[in-house]
Design a protein around this motif. Structure first.
Motif, PDB file in Angstrom:
ATOM      1  N   UNK A  90     -20.061  -6.295-120.309  1.00 10.68           N
ATOM      2  CA  UNK A  90     -20.635  -4.795-120.654  1.00 10.68           C
ATOM      3  C   UNK A  90     -22.108  -4.779-120.383  1.00 10.68           C
ATOM      4  N   UNK A  91     -22.561  -4.703-119.135  1.00  9.30           N
ATOM      5  CA  UNK A  91     -24.123  -4.621-119.177  1.00  9.30           C
ATOM      6  C   UNK A  91     -24.387  -3.342-118.669  1.00  9.30           C
ATOM      7  N   UNK A  92     -25.668  -2.717-119.094  1.00 12.36           N
ATOM      8  CA  UNK A  92     -26.436  -1.638-118.528  1.00 12.36           C
ATOM      9  C   UNK A  92     -27.624  -1.801-118.497  1.00 12.36           C
ATOM     10  N   UNK A  93     -28.321  -1.042-117.516  1.00 13.46           N
ATOM     11  CA  UNK A  93     -29.823  -1.044-117.430  1.00 13.46           C
ATOM     12  C   UNK A  93     -30.091   0.666-117.828  1.00 13.46           C
ATOM     13  N   UNK A  94     -30.810   0.639-118.980  1.00 10.31           N
ATOM     14  CA  UNK A  94     -31.088   1.812-119.719  1.00 10.31           C
ATOM     15  C   UNK A  94     -32.258   2.181-119.783  1.00 10.31           C
ATOM     16  N   UNK A  95     -32.296   3.570-120.441  1.00 10.08           N
ATOM     17  CA  UNK A  95     -33.632   3.989-120.952  1.00 10.08           C
ATOM     18  C   UNK A  95     -34.774   4.401-120.044  1.00 10.08           C
ATOM     19  N   UNK A  96     -35.864   4.078-120.273  1.00  8.44           N
ATOM     20  CA  UNK A  96     -37.004   4.477-119.405  1.00  8.44           C
ATOM     21  C   UNK A  96     -36.896   3.878-117.919  1.00  8.44           C
ATOM     22  N   UNK A  97     -36.223   2.760-117.821  1.00 11.53           N
ATOM     23  CA  UNK A  97     -35.994   2.285-116.227  1.00 11.53           C
ATOM     24  C   UNK A  97     -35.273   3.304-115.373  1.00 11.53           C
TER      25      UNK A  97
END
Length: 195
Positions: A38-45
């Motif tokens: 259950x991974x995500x690259x999030x926010x400012x990126x």
């Protein structure tokens, strides 16, 4: 991401922007290969790439790190999270190695209040963390699926982000909005801050 109406077009635009950012795509490809739950690259990126695109800045302008969350409730110890942090770091070379920041979202409730001074109930998924970000503009994440399909999570939709509208999260009335808004507006003065 469930989309309707204009959100489908915004999701397509976000996909194009993400795919046009080589460093972000390298992070997504590398993290996908680690097969974490259950991974995500999030926010400012993610959202900063959109702000840069909309305001004519370089894709990596303002990018300080790559927030990467995964969800593993089977072991919420610091030691287990640290092992994943080390594994992720070993998968990258510099400069990405020191800018990818990993957190098990299943254990955030154990340290959040001591660090930020406000309660944080346990999460049930990585995507749920987005609902607690200080602004809908920031609450966007992506994951590169098999076949290179880009999965988007944006619980408040993408309209605020593409309208350059920064407003407090209606689900989190506290949480440092003024500080975050001032920081974002200093880097992207085109943002319209609404309190």
């Amino acid at each position: 991401m469930r989309t309707q109406g204009g959100e489908t077009e915004l999701a397509a635009r976000l996909t194009e922007i993400v795919r046009a950012a080589p460093s972000l795509m390298r992070v997504l490809t590398t993290v996908r290969s680690l097969d974490l739950p259950d991974w995500l690259v999030m926010s400012g990126a993610v959202y900063q790439r959109v702000l840069n695109h909309l305001t004519g800045r370089a894709p990596d302008y303002g990018i300080k790190d790559y927030d990467f969350g995964y969800f593993d409730p089977s072991d919420v110890s610091y030691e287990a999270e640290d092992a994943v942090i080390r594994r992720v770091a070993a998968a990258f070379d510099e400069p990405l190695k020191s800018t990818v920041e990993v957190r098990n979202q299943a254990r955030v409730h154990l340290w959040f209040e001591a660090h930020f001074g406000e309660p944080y109930t346990p999460l049930s998924s990585t995507a749920e963390a987005l609902e607690r970000f200080v602004s809908p503009m920031f609450a966007v994440a992506v994951r590169l699926e098999a076949g290179d399909r880009l999965h988007i999570e944006a619980p408040f939709g993408l309209a605020d982000l593409f309208a350059l509208r920064l407003r407090p999260n209606p689900l989190r009335p506290s949480g440092g909005f003024d500080r975050a808004a001032a920081s974002a507006a200093s880097r992207w003065p085109e943002i319209a801050v609404q309190r």
